[in-house]
Design an enzyme around this catalytic site. Structure first.
Site, mmCIF file in Angstrom:
data_model
loop_
_atom_site.group_PDB
_atom_site.id
_atom_site.type_symbol
_atom_site.label_atom_id
_atom_site.label_comp_id
_atom_site.label_asym_id
_atom_site.label_seq_id
_atom_site.Cartn_x
_atom_site.Cartn_y
_atom_site.Cartn_z
ATOM 1 N N GLU A 6 3.963 5.583 -0.372
ATOM 2 C CA GLU A 6 3.152 6.159 0.473
ATOM 3 C C GLU A 6 2.864 6.521 1.786
ATOM 4 O OE1 GLU A 6 2.969 3.910 -2.378
ATOM 5 O OE2 GLU A 6 2.105 4.857 -3.790
ATOM 6 N N HIS A 43 -5.809 0.781 -9.681
ATOM 7 C CA HIS A 43 -6.006 2.201 -9.949
ATOM 8 C C HIS A 43 -7.166 2.574 -9.810
ATOM 9 C CE1 HIS A 43 -1.752 1.105 -11.303
ATOM 10 N NE2 HIS A 43 -1.345 2.762 -11.740
#
Length: 325
Positions: free
Chosen positions: A60, A129
């Site tokens: 990321e 998540h």
């Protein structure tokens, strides 16, 4: 019009802007041939080629840094963070760079980046998540934070976000991806960022929500109506900036308010909304402004999420408190 799920509306928005502007690029982990973990980008690489829609390494921080470089070269990046709980890996790029660039450059450079990412509970995902981190994003000046609650809004808001010259964090609640369909225009259209919508008219109490909690509010409003309580529901749609004008207009009519968020109670969007209401409309209030939120704990493992997540019964309870104050 076509009947679309929210994920289809999101795909359609990206397809629209890839067609409209050759500088729009879509990239992220597995978004190419696989179409992303939720298939939000399904078919886009085949239609627009590997130079416009492409996979990145599982990093990321690299996705964020590359987005900045591409924006400085005149592109409009639409990166995907596979799950928003992983945003910490790229926080320097988002909060330290993207959000500050217009100010840092004296308005001579912009960051037309739209960071898309799924988030939210109720679908039994693993740890990290489902976290609702929109409050963290909304706290950072220079970022716009958008959270649609339905397919129609998702398409219009995403097109507008991609066209915006400032960085936008576009958060998509996983539970809403395929939970229902509604009519969505096949042609392009936009919805202004920073503008809330009154989803339901009412006269006794204002319920303020965004994302999946809008549907929790609607369910609660149906039950409250059976007991003679008329709830007005405001869908914020954008949590940075927040449309306080619409909120205040409603609160001055109903004189009571309850603010909903799926995130933990500490800090967050709801706390800010409550503060603004009590600063700007306190003389119109007949009761304290209450919040419906998750507990101040780490998001639980999936076996316990149904008892951790706020639900419509929590909303009904809070409304009864403000009505009986």
């Amino acid at each position: 019009m076509a009947q679309m799920t929210m994920i289809q509306a999101i795909t359609d928005a990206m397809r629209t802007e890839l067609k409209n502007d050759e500088n729009v690029l879509v990239f992220g982990e597995d978004v190419g041939q696989n179409g992303g973990v939720f298939r939000a980008t399904e078919g886009l690489q085949k239609e627009f080629g590997e130079e416009r829609v492409f996979d990145t390494p599982l990093a990321e921080s690299g996705i964020g840094g590359m987005s900045i470089g591409l924006a400085l070269q005149g592109f409009r990046p639409v990166p995907e963070i596979q799950f928003f709980g992983f945003v910490f890996e790229t926080m320097d790029a988002i909060s330290g760079q993207m959000a500050r660039y217009r100010y840092r450059s004296g308005g001579t450079r912009t960051m037309p980046i739209t960071v898309r990412s799924p988030f939210g509970g109720g679908v039994h995902t693993p740890e990290l998540h489902a976290d609702s981190l929109e409050g963290l994003m909304a706290q950072q000046p220079g970022l716009k934070v958008v959270i649609p609650s339905n397919p129609y809004d998702a398409k219009g808001l995403l097109i507008q976000s991609i066209r915006d010259n400032d960085p936008v964090i576009f958060l998509e609640h996983m539970k809403l991806y395929r939970s229902f369909r509604e009519e969505v225009p096949e042609e392009e259209y936009t919805i202004d960022l920073g503008k809330a919508e009154v989803k339901r008219e009412g006269k006794d109490v204002t319920l303020i929500a965004y994302g999946a909690m809008v549907h929790t509010a609607l369910k609660a409003a149906d039950e409250l109506e059976e007991n003679g309580i008329s709830a007005e529901i405001i869908d914020l749609r954008t949590v940075a900036p927040i449309d306080y004008e619409t909120i205040m207009e409603s609160v001055k009519k109903t004189n009571r308010a309850v603010v909903l968020q799926e995130a933990q109670k500490v800090a967050g969007v709801a706390a800010n909304v409550v503060s603004e209401i009590q600063e700007k409309a306190i003389l119109h209030l007949e009761a304290p402004v209450l919040r419906v939120t998750a507990p101040d704990t780490v998001y639980p493992f999936s076996q316990a999420e149904t008892v951790w997540l706020p639900n419509h019964n929590d909303v009904v309870e809070k409304v009864n408190q403000v009505m009986n104050f």
